[in-house]
Design an enzyme around this catalytic site. Structure first.
Site, mmCIF file in Angstrom:
data_model
loop_
_atom_site.group_PDB
_atom_site.id
_atom_site.type_symbol
_atom_site.label_atom_id
_atom_site.label_comp_id
_atom_site.label_asym_id
_atom_site.label_seq_id
_atom_site.Cartn_x
_atom_site.Cartn_y
_atom_site.Cartn_z
ATOM 1 N N HIS A 97 40.810 33.475 45.608
ATOM 2 C CA HIS A 97 39.884 34.106 46.553
ATOM 3 C C HIS A 97 39.293 32.995 47.410
ATOM 4 O O HIS A 97 38.669 32.065 46.876
ATOM 5 C CB HIS A 97 38.806 34.897 45.803
ATOM 6 C CG HIS A 97 39.398 36.033 45.011
ATOM 7 N ND1 HIS A 97 39.137 36.243 43.680
ATOM 8 C CD2 HIS A 97 40.282 37.000 45.402
ATOM 9 C CE1 HIS A 97 39.835 37.313 43.269
ATOM 10 N NE2 HIS A 97 40.531 37.789 44.290
ATOM 11 N N TYR A 127 33.029 43.482 44.488
ATOM 12 C CA TYR A 127 33.426 44.732 43.835
ATOM 13 C C TYR A 127 32.849 45.975 44.501
ATOM 14 O O TYR A 127 33.126 47.087 44.058
ATOM 15 C CB TYR A 127 33.059 44.708 42.350
ATOM 16 C CG TYR A 127 33.904 43.726 41.532
ATOM 17 C CD1 TYR A 127 35.055 43.136 42.047
ATOM 18 C CD2 TYR A 127 33.544 43.403 40.222
ATOM 19 C CE1 TYR A 127 35.809 42.250 41.296
ATOM 20 C CE2 TYR A 127 34.297 42.523 39.458
ATOM 21 C CZ TYR A 127 35.426 41.952 39.999
ATOM 22 O OH TYR A 127 36.176 41.076 39.251
ATOM 23 N N GLU A 161 35.692 32.094 35.233
ATOM 24 C CA GLU A 161 34.782 32.763 36.169
ATOM 25 C C GLU A 161 33.399 32.160 35.951
ATOM 26 O O GLU A 161 32.865 32.243 34.842
ATOM 27 C CB GLU A 161 34.763 34.254 35.805
ATOM 28 C CG GLU A 161 34.006 35.165 36.711
ATOM 29 C CD GLU A 161 34.710 35.418 38.027
ATOM 30 O OE1 GLU A 161 34.250 34.833 39.011
ATOM 31 O OE2 GLU A 161 35.693 36.179 38.068
ATOM 32 N N ARG A 188 45.418 40.976 42.688
ATOM 33 C CA ARG A 188 45.900 42.301 42.268
ATOM 34 C C ARG A 188 47.378 42.459 42.639
ATOM 35 O O ARG A 188 47.955 43.513 42.426
ATOM 36 C CB ARG A 188 45.115 43.416 42.976
ATOM 37 C CG ARG A 188 43.598 43.364 42.805
ATOM 38 C CD ARG A 188 43.182 43.693 41.387
ATOM 39 N NE ARG A 188 41.730 43.682 41.210
ATOM 40 C CZ ARG A 188 40.997 42.583 40.997
ATOM 41 N NH1 ARG A 188 41.589 41.401 40.931
ATOM 42 N NH2 ARG A 188 39.692 42.654 40.830
ATOM 43 N N HIS A 247 37.630 30.951 39.464
ATOM 44 C CA HIS A 247 36.898 31.950 40.246
ATOM 45 C C HIS A 247 35.402 31.743 40.155
ATOM 46 O O HIS A 247 34.907 31.186 39.185
ATOM 47 C CB HIS A 247 37.209 33.368 39.737
ATOM 48 C CG HIS A 247 38.608 33.817 40.006
ATOM 49 N ND1 HIS A 247 38.945 34.642 41.047
ATOM 50 C CD2 HIS A 247 39.765 33.542 39.367
ATOM 51 C CE1 HIS A 247 40.249 34.870 41.046
ATOM 52 N NE2 HIS A 247 40.779 34.203 40.028
ATOM 53 N N SER A 263 47.010 42.897 38.041
ATOM 54 C CA SER A 263 48.097 41.914 38.051
ATOM 55 C C SER A 263 47.649 40.638 38.750
ATOM 56 O O SER A 263 47.749 40.506 39.962
ATOM 57 C CB SER A 263 49.307 42.516 38.763
ATOM 58 O OG SER A 263 49.666 43.722 38.132
ATOM 59 N N THR A 264 47.177 39.707 37.939
ATOM 60 C CA THR A 264 46.548 38.493 38.467
ATOM 61 C C THR A 264 47.563 37.429 38.861
ATOM 62 O O THR A 264 48.719 37.438 38.421
ATOM 63 C CB THR A 264 45.622 37.889 37.403
ATOM 64 O OG1 THR A 264 46.402 37.607 36.223
ATOM 65 C CG2 THR A 264 44.500 38.838 37.024
#
Ligand SMILES: CC(=O)N[C@@H](CC(=O)O)C(=O)O
Ligand SMILES: [Zn+2]
Length: 315
Positions: A25, A292, A182, A75, A120, A169-170
């Site tokens: 990201h 999110y 994270e 994803r 992340h 699906s990372t």
């Protein structure tokens, strides 16, 4: 008589090929910055007898400082995406997923990388969180146990996402042993020194574990406390889909703290509380994560579990 319990330890291949992904990201700055740093000078991440490759997974998103350009890369690693043919008409991240799968996979094959760490940041007050996708991976569970002990007295929790519907699906799922890291709270596009340093220290312990494992150290059976993903909780919405309440002040920033039946969870704009209707105590996390809102998720509930990891040793 055999010496010790070596014969009982599961034999697992040495982890010779390891990647560290940042910028999955593009606006999560700790991973972007650490990986860029390590691409310039990798001394800090080198370990004996293992190749460790720092890699920026979504350079276009990093350049624009956005989560993604066309679609969420984290994803995108579905078998459909990875096998679809087509060129320029495909979303950028689907093409990038295919490229990453060729470099570090193919996903699900013996040629795939052994371990991928994917870095992340979250806007939620989660602290340091390791994310696992399987409760059956003894290598990863042993690594979690090692990191938690090395990181103490600071705390590093483990989020287990093997939910049949909520699992996604990372990028890291290309590897045999996928590990998400994270760390928060950190706003999107912002670098905070405490968050950056915490991520760096956890990576150090993770790489130390791999080195010890490759050197032949046996890791005895252990238990690991994990928080298993149970349910996605959306914001309350009106008939048009507009959000009509915020995370309740009693819940905001209270990631990993128990949420009991009847506890307030949202607050409407005119001050009314909306209460948790579940029948058991759960542990919410990713509370009010900025990324999110588009996924209709205000937080996710989890349940505490203790997993058992078998003894492991290099094959
Ligand atoms: C805030 C954020 O991006 N979290 C990650 C979690 C993960 O890597 O599993 C994601 O949704 O992809
Ligand atoms: Zn992310």
């Amino acid at each position: 008589m055999s010496s010790g319990n070596n014969n009982n330890a599961a034999r697992i291949d040495a982890a010779r090929r390891v990647a560290i992904f940042g910028g999955t990201h593009g606006n999560e700055m700790s991973g972007v910055t650490l990986v860029n740093l390590w691409m310039q000078n990798s001394a800090e991440i080198q370990r004996k007898e293992v190749d460790i490759e720092p890699f920026i997974t979504n350079p276009k998103a990093v350049e624009k400082c956005v989560r993604y350009v066309d679609t969420d890369l984290n994803r995108a690693f579905t078998q459909e995406n990875l096998s679809v043919t087509g060129g320029d008409e495909l979303p950028y991240e689907v093409l990038r997923a295919q490229e990453i799968n060729r470099m570090f996979g193919p996903k699900g094959t013996p040629e795939a990388y052994d371990v991928i760490f994917d870095l992340h940041n979250t806007t939620s007050n989660m602290g340091c969180t390791l994310i696992l996708e399987s409760s059956k991976d003894a290598f990863n569970l042993q690594m979690m146990n090692y990191i938690k002990k090395a990181f103490a007295p600071a705390s590093c929790l483990v989020l287990l996402n093997e939910h049949p519907l909520l699992k996604y699906s990372t990028s890291r799922s290309v590897a045999k042993h996928p590990v998400g890291l994270e760390v928060g709270p950190q706003p999107q596009g912002v670098l905070r020194s405490n968050i950056f340093e915490a991520m760096r220290v956890i990576l150090k312990h993770a790489l130390d574990f791999i080195e010890l494992f490759n050197e032949g150290m046996e890791f005895p059976p252990c238990t690991v406390e994990v928080f298993r993903v149970l349910e996605r909780m959306d914001y309350p919405r009106d008939a048009n889909g507009n959000i009509i309440a915020m995370v309740h002040p009693n819940l905001q920033d209270c990631d990993w703290e128990p949420l009991n039946p009847g506890d307030p969870m949202f607050q409407t704009f005119d001050g009314k509380s909306i209460h948790y209707q579940g029948s058991t105590t759960v542990y919410p996390t990713f509370i009010n994560e900025a990324a999110y809102y588009e996924k209709q998720q205000a937080f996710v509930t989890t349940r505490r579990e203790t997993l058992v990891a078998n003894a492991i040793r290099k094959a």
